[in-house]
Scaffold this active site. Sequence first.
Site, short mmCIF file in Angstrom:
data_model
loop_
_atom_site.label_atom_id
_atom_site.label_comp_id
_atom_site.label_asym_id
_atom_site.label_seq_id
_atom_site.Cartn_x
_atom_site.Cartn_y
_atom_site.Cartn_z
N GLY A 1 -0.61 4.39 6.27
CA GLY A 1 -0.65 4.39 4.66
C GLY A 1 -1.63 5.52 4.52
O GLY A 1 -1.83 5.68 3.13
N SER B 1 0.68 -1.10 -0.05
CA SER B 1 0.10 -0.11 0.25
C SER B 1 0.84 1.25 -0.04
O SER B 1 2.11 1.25 0.35
CB SER B 1 -0.92 -0.13 1.09
OG SER B 1 -0.17 -0.05 2.16
N CYS B 2 0.25 2.06 -0.28
CA CYS B 2 0.70 3.63 -0.47
C CYS B 2 1.66 3.78 0.84
O CYS B 2 1.15 3.72 1.94
CB CYS B 2 -0.14 4.73 -0.26
SG CYS B 2 -0.43 5.64 -1.94
N PRO B 3 2.83 4.46 0.86
CA PRO B 3 3.67 4.81 -0.45
C PRO B 3 4.76 3.71 -0.62
O PRO B 3 5.49 4.14 -1.20
CB PRO B 3 4.28 6.25 0.20
CG PRO B 3 4.59 5.89 1.55
CD PRO B 3 3.54 4.92 2.10
N LEU B 4 4.62 2.60 -0.39
CA LEU B 4 5.77 1.63 -0.44
C LEU B 4 6.05 1.25 -2.00
O LEU B 4 7.16 1.46 -2.22
CB LEU B 4 5.49 0.29 0.39
CG LEU B 4 5.47 0.67 1.75
CD1 LEU B 4 4.60 -0.75 2.31
CD2 LEU B 4 6.68 0.99 2.36
#
Lengths: 72, 366
Positions: free
Chosen positions: B297, A11-14
Site C-alpha cells: 500500500g 488501506s490505500c488505494p483500496l
Amino acid sequence: MAVEVDVRGLSCPLPVVKTKKAIDESSNGEIIVLVDSQVSKQNVTRLAENKGYSVNVESVGDEFRLKLKKGE
Amino acid sequence: MKKENLLIWFSGAVVGLLAVLLVLFGNPLNMGFCIACFERDIAGALGLHRAAVVQYIRPEILGIVLGAFIAGYSSKEFRPEGGSSTITRFFLGILVMIGALVFLGCPLRMMIRLGGGDLNALVALVGFIVGIAVGVYFLKSGFDLGRAREQRTFSAWVLPIVMVGLLLLLILAPVFNPDAGGPIFFSIEGPGAQHAVIAISLIAGLLVGFLAQKSRLCLAGGVRDWMLIKDSYLIKGFIAIIAVVLIGNILIGILGITGTNTPVFNLGFAEQPVAHAEHLWNFLGMALVGLGSILLGGCPLRQLVLAGNGNTDSSISVLGMIVGAAISHNFMLAASPKGVPDFAKYAVIGGLIICLAVGALNREKA
C-alpha cells in the site's frame, strides 16, 4: 436505493478502487461511501469529483459518510 | 493552483532540495536520502549485520517517523490502527528490502540517482513501473490484505518511541561488546562513514516526515494512481523530486559550490556512486520493490510516515525492512558497486514469485 460502499479499515488505494468499481457499476448515480480516515476521505472525494460527482461529507463520530451524486 | 496540488509540488521539491543539501553536508553521493540504505545502515549499527561499510544510525529515518507523528497529532489524524495481514506485511517488508539492496536504493534514491544522471536508475525505473503494473493488475482483480481495526494507542506509540531510543543510542554511542567493537557499530569508511551532523540530518528527516504526512507523498503511489484511475496527484511529487535534484546538481556544478561531498551531474551508466551497471538486476530488483510496495500500500518512505501516523501494520513493515537488510547482508544477497552476487539473483526471483503468490492468494471473498 443508493449503493453503499464500506471502505473502513482498508488501506490505500483500496477505498478508491472499491469506490471506482461502484461508480462504474452504478446505474442511478447515487453512492454512499463510508470511510474512516482523512486520507481516504480526500482520495475518494478527488476520484468522485474527477468522475463528475458532487460529494457531500457528513461526519459520524471519527468516521465520515460521503454521499456521491452524479452531475451537480 | 489548488492548495492540495501546491502542497504535493512543494513537498517533492523540499525532499529534492534536502537530498542535494544533505550530500553537501556529508551524506554519500546520490544518497542524500534513501530509506532502504538508511534502514540498512541502522541494522548494521545495531549489529544485525556486520557489513562494516554500512553501519550508522541514520537520524533521517528517526526524523521521518517523528515528523509524521507530530504532523499526525497536530492535525488530529493520528489513528492507532492495524491488524491487516500483519505477518504478510512483515515478509513483504523483507522482500522489498532485498530488492532495494540489489538495485542499491529505494524508490526515493532511484529518483535522486536519476537526478544525478545515473542511467542505471532509468533501467530500474522501467522495472519499478512493470512491478507496479503487476500490482495494479492484482488490485483490479480484487487483491486486498483485509481491513485494519482500531488498536490501543500504546501500540501506535511503540515505533516512534523506538526511534527516540535509537536517537539516544546514536548520541550516547555506547559500546556493548568492546571485544567486537560494538554494537553500536559506526562505519569508519564507506557510505556508512559519510553523513551530515546529527542535528542537520534529524531536522531534514523531521521536515520530510511532516510534509510527507501532510501531502501523502508516495513514490509508488504516483505511478499506481496514474495507472489505476488516471489520477496525477501523487506523481507530481515524484516529478518534483527528480526536477529539483537535477537542477540542484547542475547548478552546483555551474556555480562551483563545494561541500563535504560535492554532488555532480554525471550522465551515463559507468562510474556512478554506490551503484552497479548490471541492467537485468537493476530492473528486476526494482520490479520486486514496485510490486512489493503496491501490495503493502505504499513505498518505503510512505511506510515510515504511516508508522508515525499510528498504523501498526506499517510499523511492522518497517521492522521487516530492517530485518530484510540484515538478511540481505548476512546471506550475501546485497549488491555492491562490484556487482550482484549469485545468491542475490535467486533471492530476487524467489521474492518476485512470493509477491505474485501474495497477490494471487489474497483476494476478497465474493
